[in-house]
Design a protein around this motif. Structure first.
Motif, PDB file in Angstrom:
ATOM      1  N   GLY A   1       0.446 -30.793 -44.151  1.00 32.24           N
ATOM      2  CA  GLY A   1      -0.452 -31.134 -45.248  1.00 32.24           C
ATOM      3  C   GLY A   1      -1.059 -29.898 -45.883  1.00 32.24           C
ATOM      4  N   LYS A   2      -0.348 -28.769 -45.778  1.00 30.86           N
ATOM      5  CA  LYS A   2      -0.859 -27.493 -46.276  1.00 30.86           C
ATOM      6  C   LYS A   2       0.113 -26.876 -47.267  1.00 30.86           C
ATOM      7  N   VAL A   3      -0.372 -25.853 -47.973  1.00 30.93           N
ATOM      8  CA  VAL A   3       0.468 -25.067 -48.864  1.00 30.93           C
ATOM      9  C   VAL A   3       0.425 -23.617 -48.402  1.00 30.93           C
ATOM     10  N   ALA A   4       1.479 -22.884 -48.703  1.00 28.78           N
ATOM     11  CA  ALA A   4       1.584 -21.486 -48.300  1.00 28.78           C
ATOM     12  C   ALA A   4       1.123 -20.591 -49.441  1.00 28.78           C
ATOM     13  N   VAL A   5       0.262 -19.629 -49.100  1.00 27.67           N
ATOM     14  CA  VAL A   5      -0.250 -18.662 -50.074  1.00 27.67           C
ATOM     15  C   VAL A   5      -0.023 -17.273 -49.505  1.00 27.67           C
ATOM     16  N   GLY A   6       0.731 -16.448 -50.212  1.00 29.52           N
ATOM     17  CA  GLY A   6       1.022 -15.108 -49.728  1.00 29.52           C
ATOM     18  C   GLY A   6      -0.232 -14.261 -49.583  1.00 29.52           C
ATOM     19  N   VAL A   7      -0.340 -13.550 -48.459  1.00 29.55           N
ATOM     20  CA  VAL A   7      -1.488 -12.672 -48.234  1.00 29.55           C
ATOM     21  C   VAL A   7      -1.080 -11.230 -47.943  1.00 29.55           C
ATOM     22  N   ASP A   8       0.173 -11.009 -47.551  1.00 32.61           N
ATOM     23  CA  ASP A   8       0.612  -9.645 -47.251  1.00 32.61           C
ATOM     24  C   ASP A   8       2.121  -9.566 -47.395  1.00 32.61           C
ATOM     25  N   ILE A   9       2.573  -8.454 -47.963  1.00 33.28           N
ATOM     26  CA  ILE A   9       4.011  -8.184 -48.003  1.00 33.28           C
ATOM     27  C   ILE A   9       4.192  -6.679 -47.925  1.00 33.28           C
TER      28      ILE A   9
ATOM     29  N   ALA B   1      15.827 -14.784 -45.385  1.00 28.62           N
ATOM     30  CA  ALA B   1      14.510 -14.840 -44.747  1.00 28.62           C
ATOM     31  C   ALA B   1      14.610 -15.659 -43.470  1.00 28.62           C
ATOM     32  N   THR B   2      14.105 -15.086 -42.376  1.00 31.24           N
ATOM     33  CA  THR B   2      14.051 -15.796 -41.103  1.00 31.24           C
ATOM     34  C   THR B   2      12.633 -15.726 -40.558  1.00 31.24           C
ATOM     35  N   PRO B   3      12.186 -16.801 -39.909  1.00 27.90           N
ATOM     36  CA  PRO B   3      10.809 -16.818 -39.429  1.00 27.90           C
ATOM     37  C   PRO B   3      10.585 -15.853 -38.269  1.00 27.90           C
ATOM     38  N   VAL B   4       9.433 -15.187 -38.318  1.00 24.50           N
ATOM     39  CA  VAL B   4       8.962 -14.344 -37.226  1.00 24.50           C
ATOM     40  C   VAL B   4       7.879 -15.113 -36.461  1.00 24.50           C
ATOM     41  N   HIS B   5       7.026 -15.831 -37.211  1.00 24.85           N
ATOM     42  CA  HIS B   5       5.929 -16.615 -36.631  1.00 24.85           C
ATOM     43  C   HIS B   5       5.681 -17.830 -37.519  1.00 24.85           C
TER      44      HIS B   5
ATOM     45  N   SER C   1      -1.988 -21.841 -39.049  1.00 25.41           N
ATOM     46  CA  SER C   1      -2.765 -21.251 -40.144  1.00 25.41           C
ATOM     47  C   SER C   1      -2.038 -20.114 -40.855  1.00 25.41           C
ATOM     48  N   SER C   2      -0.904 -19.682 -40.313  1.00 17.55           N
ATOM     49  CA  SER C   2      -0.136 -18.630 -40.989  1.00 17.55           C
ATOM     50  C   SER C   2       1.341 -18.731 -40.624  1.00 17.55           C
ATOM     51  N   ALA C   3       2.153 -18.145 -41.490  1.00 20.52           N
ATOM     52  CA  ALA C   3       3.596 -18.053 -41.252  1.00 20.52           C
ATOM     53  C   ALA C   3       4.037 -16.665 -41.681  1.00 20.52           C
ATOM     54  N   CYS C   4       4.976 -16.109 -40.939  1.00 20.20           N
ATOM     55  CA  CYS C   4       5.466 -14.763 -41.235  1.00 20.20           C
ATOM     56  C   CYS C   4       6.991 -14.783 -41.208  1.00 20.20           C
ATOM     57  N   PHE C   5       7.598 -14.160 -42.201  1.00 18.63           N
ATOM     58  CA  PHE C   5       9.053 -14.091 -42.305  1.00 18.63           C
ATOM     59  C   PHE C   5       9.523 -12.659 -42.475  1.00 18.63           C
ATOM     60  N   GLU C   6      10.666 -12.354 -41.868  1.00 12.14           N
ATOM     61  CA  GLU C   6      11.368 -11.103 -42.148  1.00 12.14           C
ATOM     62  C   GLU C   6      12.437 -11.434 -43.184  1.00 12.14           C
ATOM     63  N   VAL C   7      12.558 -10.566 -44.174  1.00 15.51           N
ATOM     64  CA  VAL C   7      13.563 -10.771 -45.219  1.00 15.51           C
ATOM     65  C   VAL C   7      14.441  -9.534 -45.271  1.00 15.51           C
ATOM     66  N   VAL C   8      15.749  -9.741 -45.130  1.00 13.76           N
ATOM     67  CA  VAL C   8      16.717  -8.653 -45.209  1.00 13.76           C
ATOM     68  C   VAL C   8      17.509  -8.845 -46.499  1.00 13.76           C
TER      69      VAL C   8
ATOM     70  N   VAL D   1      19.922  -3.127 -47.975  1.00 19.93           N
ATOM     71  CA  VAL D   1      19.271  -2.450 -49.098  1.00 19.93           C
ATOM     72  C   VAL D   1      17.766  -2.359 -48.848  1.00 19.93           C
ATOM     73  N   CYS D   2      17.195  -3.408 -48.277  1.00 17.85           N
ATOM     74  CA  CYS D   2      15.744  -3.495 -48.106  1.00 17.85           C
ATOM     75  C   CYS D   2      15.416  -4.417 -46.934  1.00 17.85           C
ATOM     76  N   THR D   3      14.360  -4.074 -46.214  1.00 17.05           N
ATOM     77  CA  THR D   3      13.800  -4.957 -45.191  1.00 17.05           C
ATOM     78  C   THR D   3      12.346  -5.196 -45.562  1.00 17.05           C
ATOM     79  N   ALA D   4      11.943  -6.450 -45.604  1.00 18.01           N
ATOM     80  CA  ALA D   4      10.565  -6.786 -45.963  1.00 18.01           C
ATOM     81  C   ALA D   4       9.995  -7.766 -44.945  1.00 18.01           C
ATOM     82  N   ARG D   5       8.676  -7.795 -44.889  1.00 17.61           N
ATOM     83  CA  ARG D   5       7.977  -8.791 -44.070  1.00 17.61           C
ATOM     84  C   ARG D   5       6.883  -9.389 -44.933  1.00 17.61           C
ATOM     85  N   ILE D   6       6.809 -10.715 -44.948  1.00 18.48           N
ATOM     86  CA  ILE D   6       5.790 -11.406 -45.728  1.00 18.48           C
ATOM     87  C   ILE D   6       5.013 -12.350 -44.816  1.00 18.48           C
ATOM     88  N   THR D   7       3.694 -12.357 -44.981  1.00 20.13           N
ATOM     89  CA  THR D   7       2.816 -13.267 -44.262  1.00 20.13           C
ATOM     90  C   THR D   7       2.123 -14.163 -45.274  1.00 20.13           C
TER      91      THR D   7
END
Length: 147
Positions: free
Chosen positions: A81-89, A106-110, A114-121, A130-136
């Motif tokens: 019942g929640k929506v995701a709002v980016g807080v860090d990348i 993108a694959t989940p890390v956590h 109250s939060s979700a974190c993904f690694e994106v290759v 080309v790039c590795t990113a992490r978004i929370t």
């Protein structure tokens, strides 16, 4: 304690987004390839997303990463019942791309309450990173955002 709603299909979730994947994704040419709880995959053309030297713009890789991580987080947040709002990348750029398509995975890390974190290759057509990113993303109750 409120009951958690049943998860919707990924198609239903995508259809419920008021602006689809969003105008920026359309402008960048981002095409969704796979959307599941395990991973989110999309492609993006290098052409039209370059910096002055003709290389893929680092910001374009970050846009792709944020889009994929946010979508994965939204899929996790929806049954809560929640929506995701980016807080860090953050992103590390490993090599340049000058033509063709890049693919972001993108694959989940956590995946929490109250939060979700993904690694994106992000890889080029040869499969080279080309790039590795992490978004929370914070997972916020829909009513808190007036939804």
């Amino acid at each position: 304690m409120s009951e958690t709603p049943a998860p919707r299909s990924t198609d239903d979730l995508m259809a419920s987004l008021p602006h689809g994947m969003g105008g920026l994704n359309e402008k960048m040419g981002i095409e969704l390839v796979e959307f599941s709880a395990d991973r989110v995959v999309a492609t993006m053309p290098v052409e039209g997303n370059t910096q002055p030297y003709g290389l893929l713009h680092g910001g374009a890789s970050v846009v792709l990463a944020e889009s994929l991580g946010s979508m994965g987080s939204a899929l996790h947040a929806d049954p809560l019942g929640k929506v995701a709002v980016g807080v860090d990348i953050n992103a590390t750029h490993h090599r340049s791309a000058t033509a063709g398509l890049v693919t972001g995975t993108a694959t989940p890390v956590h995946l929490g309450r109250s939060s979700a974190c993904f690694e994106v290759v992000v890889t080029d057509e040869r499969g080279k990173r080309v790039c590795t990113a992490r978004i929370t993303c914070a997972l916020v109750p829909k009513e808190q955002l007036g939804m």
